[in-house]
Design a protein around this motif. Structure first.
Motif, mmCIF file in Angstrom:
data_model
loop_
_atom_site.group_PDB
_atom_site.id
_atom_site.type_symbol
_atom_site.label_atom_id
_atom_site.label_comp_id
_atom_site.label_asym_id
_atom_site.label_seq_id
_atom_site.Cartn_x
_atom_site.Cartn_y
_atom_site.Cartn_z
ATOM 1 N N TYR A 146 3.152 -8.167 10.525
ATOM 2 C CA TYR A 146 4.018 -8.436 11.667
ATOM 3 C C TYR A 146 5.245 -7.525 11.609
ATOM 4 N N SER A 147 6.035 -7.540 12.660
ATOM 5 C CA SER A 147 7.273 -6.768 12.702
ATOM 6 C C SER A 147 8.413 -7.684 13.123
ATOM 7 N N ASN A 148 9.621 -7.203 12.908
ATOM 8 C CA ASN A 148 10.806 -7.988 13.237
ATOM 9 C C ASN A 148 11.827 -7.062 13.881
ATOM 10 N N MET A 149 12.270 -7.399 15.079
ATOM 11 C CA MET A 149 13.196 -6.534 15.801
ATOM 12 C C MET A 149 14.553 -6.438 15.114
ATOM 13 N N LEU A 150 14.876 -7.420 14.280
ATOM 14 C CA LEU A 150 16.175 -7.426 13.614
ATOM 15 C C LEU A 150 16.138 -6.769 12.242
ATOM 16 N N ASN A 151 14.931 -6.434 11.777
ATOM 17 C CA ASN A 151 14.800 -5.828 10.447
ATOM 18 C C ASN A 151 13.610 -4.876 10.468
ATOM 19 N N ASP A 152 13.881 -3.578 10.504
ATOM 20 C CA ASP A 152 12.793 -2.603 10.600
ATOM 21 C C ASP A 152 12.236 -2.206 9.233
ATOM 22 N N SER A 153 12.594 -2.946 8.195
ATOM 23 C CA SER A 153 12.122 -2.631 6.840
ATOM 24 C C SER A 153 10.957 -3.504 6.388
ATOM 25 N N TRP A 154 10.444 -4.341 7.278
ATOM 26 C CA TRP A 154 9.409 -5.283 6.859
ATOM 27 C C TRP A 154 8.205 -4.591 6.223
ATOM 28 N N SER A 155 7.730 -3.508 6.818
ATOM 29 C CA SER A 155 6.525 -2.866 6.286
ATOM 30 C C SER A 155 6.777 -2.260 4.909
ATOM 31 N N ASN A 159 7.200 2.726 -6.249
ATOM 32 C CA ASN A 159 8.345 3.385 -6.878
ATOM 33 C C ASN A 159 9.070 4.298 -5.900
ATOM 34 N N GLY A 160 8.298 5.006 -5.080
ATOM 35 C CA GLY A 160 8.908 5.902 -4.106
ATOM 36 C C GLY A 160 9.757 5.151 -3.102
ATOM 37 N N ILE A 161 9.208 4.066 -2.570
ATOM 38 C CA ILE A 161 9.942 3.271 -1.581
ATOM 39 C C ILE A 161 11.166 2.618 -2.212
ATOM 40 N N GLN A 162 11.002 2.135 -3.420
ATOM 41 C CA GLN A 162 12.084 1.407 -4.077
ATOM 42 C C GLN A 162 13.257 2.310 -4.437
ATOM 43 N N HIS A 163 12.955 3.569 -4.789
ATOM 44 C CA HIS A 163 14.013 4.452 -5.281
ATOM 45 C C HIS A 163 14.393 5.570 -4.314
ATOM 46 N N PHE A 164 13.495 5.907 -3.385
ATOM 47 C CA PHE A 164 13.777 7.029 -2.496
ATOM 48 C C PHE A 164 13.551 6.638 -1.035
ATOM 49 N N ALA A 165 12.298 6.723 -0.621
ATOM 50 C CA ALA A 165 11.927 6.409 0.760
ATOM 51 C C ALA A 165 10.413 6.313 0.813
ATOM 52 N N SER A 166 9.883 5.983 1.979
ATOM 53 C CA SER A 166 8.437 5.934 2.139
ATOM 54 C C SER A 166 7.850 7.318 1.900
ATOM 55 N N VAL A 167 6.820 7.389 1.062
ATOM 56 C CA VAL A 167 6.264 8.684 0.676
ATOM 57 C C VAL A 167 4.783 8.790 1.043
ATOM 58 N N SER A 168 4.334 7.976 1.974
ATOM 59 C CA SER A 168 2.928 7.976 2.355
ATOM 60 C C SER A 168 2.743 8.578 3.740
ATOM 61 N N ASP A 169 1.630 9.295 3.910
ATOM 62 C CA ASP A 169 1.297 9.840 5.226
ATOM 63 C C ASP A 169 0.775 8.750 6.155
ATOM 64 N N LYS A 170 0.344 7.626 5.572
ATOM 65 C CA LYS A 170 -0.198 6.522 6.360
ATOM 66 C C LYS A 170 0.867 5.443 6.530
ATOM 67 N N PRO A 171 0.743 4.615 7.558
ATOM 68 C CA PRO A 171 1.702 3.508 7.727
ATOM 69 C C PRO A 171 1.730 2.624 6.484
ATOM 70 N N THR A 172 2.916 2.240 6.062
ATOM 71 C CA THR A 172 3.015 1.435 4.844
ATOM 72 C C THR A 172 2.366 0.062 5.016
ATOM 73 N N SER A 173 2.312 -0.433 6.244
ATOM 74 C CA SER A 173 1.627 -1.709 6.465
ATOM 75 C C SER A 173 0.141 -1.569 6.142
ATOM 76 N N TRP A 174 -0.451 -0.435 6.528
ATOM 77 C CA TRP A 174 -1.861 -0.198 6.202
ATOM 78 C C TRP A 174 -2.042 -0.043 4.697
ATOM 79 N N GLU A 175 -1.122 0.651 4.052
ATOM 80 C CA GLU A 175 -1.200 0.830 2.598
ATOM 81 C C GLU A 175 -1.189 -0.526 1.892
#
Length: 225
Positions: A29-38, A123-139
Motif C-alpha cells: 500500500y501507499s500513504n500520501m502523508l509518508n512516501d517512505s513506506w516502500s 544496507n543501501g536503503i538504511q545508510h544511503f538511498a534506494s539502490v535497486s532498478d526495480k520498485p522497492t515494493s516489488w523487491e
C-alpha cells in the motif's frame, strides 16, 4: 535448559511475524502523508527474516544465536541471564544466518542468493538511498515470498500472506501479489476470499496463472479435508 532462557524462541517468533505484517502492509500500500513506506518495507522485511531465522535456531538452544557470549566472570548470578546476554553478548550477523541455521537445525534457507542480495538492498536503503532498478515494493514482495514464506511454512506451517495489517487484507493483499506475478503459498484462511480478488488473469503470464490456480485449488482442498 537454563530456566532464565525459556520463552526466547516463542517471543522472537511473534516479534518476527509482527515485523512481517508491517512489511507486507508497507509494500502493498501507499500513504500520501509518508512516501517512505516502500523503503521502510525493505527494512521491516529484512528485520522480520533475521528474527524468524534466529527464532528457529533458538528452538534448538537460545545461545546458538550468539556469536559472542558473556564471560563467566561477567555473569550477574551463577547462570547466564537475559541481562547478561543483553550487556555482554553479541548475536550472529545477517550474512552468517544461513550457515548457522543449517548447522544448528539441518534446515537450508530457501533462495539464499535472494537473501544475500536483499541484505545489500537493506544496507543501501538504511545508510544511503534506494539502490535497486526495480520498485522497492516489488523487491520486498520477491524477498518475502521467495525466502520468508517457504521458510515459515516449512518450520511452523505458517503462510506469509496471512500477515498483513489491512482490515480487508484477505481481498486486497493477495490480489496485489497476483497482479505482480508473485508466487505465494495460498493459505486456507484466505482462499475463501479468492472469488473477490480483483485480478485480470488474462493479462498475466500463462505459466504463472496455471501455477497459482493450482495452489488456490490445493488450499480449497485443505479446507475440505
Amino acid at each position: 535448559m537454563n530456566v532464565n532462557l525459556k520463552g526466547i524462541s516463542e517471543h522472537m517468533l511473534q516479534l518476527g511475524l509482527g515485523a512481517l505484517a508491517h512489511a507486507n502492509r508497507h509494500s502493498g500500500y501507499s500513504n500520501m502523508l509518508n512516501d517512505s513506506w516502500s523503503d521502510l518495507a525493505v527494512l521491516q522485511a529484512a528485520h522480520s527474516a533475521e528474527i524468524l531465522i534466529k527464532a528457529r535456531i533458538a528452538e534448538e538452544h537460545p545461545l546458538l544465536i550468539f556469536e559472542q557470549l558473556p564471560k563467566a566472570k561477567q555473569l550477574t548470578s551463577d547462570r547466564v541471564s537475559i541481562e547478561d546476554l543483553f550487556k555482554n553478548g553479541k548475536t550472529i550477523q545477517w550474512s552468517d544466518l544461513p550457515e548457522r541455521l543449517y548447522l544448528s537445525t539441518g534446515i537450508e534457507l530457501p533462495n539464499v542468493d535472494v537473501f544475500k542480495e536483499f541484505g545489500k538492498l537493506r544496507n543501501g536503503i538504511q545508510h544511503f538511498a534506494s539502490v535497486s532498478d526495480k520498485p522497492t515494493s516489488w523487491e520486498t514482495y520477491n524477498f518475502v515470498f521467495k525466502v520468508i514464506d517457504p521458510f515459515i511454512y516449512d518450520c511452523w506451517g505458517l503462510y506469509a500472506v496471512d500477515y498483513d495489517e489491512d482490515f480487508d487484507s484477505q481481498e486486497h493483499f493477495p490480489a496485489s501479489l497476483l497482479r505482480n506475478e508473485i508466487l505465494f503459498n495460498v493459505s486456507p484462511s484466505i482462499v475463501s476470499s479468492s472469488d473477490y480478488w480483483d485480478v485480470d488473469w488474462q493479462t498475466l503470464n500463462e505459466g504463472y496463472v496455471e501455477e497459482m490456480k493450482q495452489r488456490i485449488e490445493d488450499a480449497k482442498q485443505l479446507i475440505l479435508e
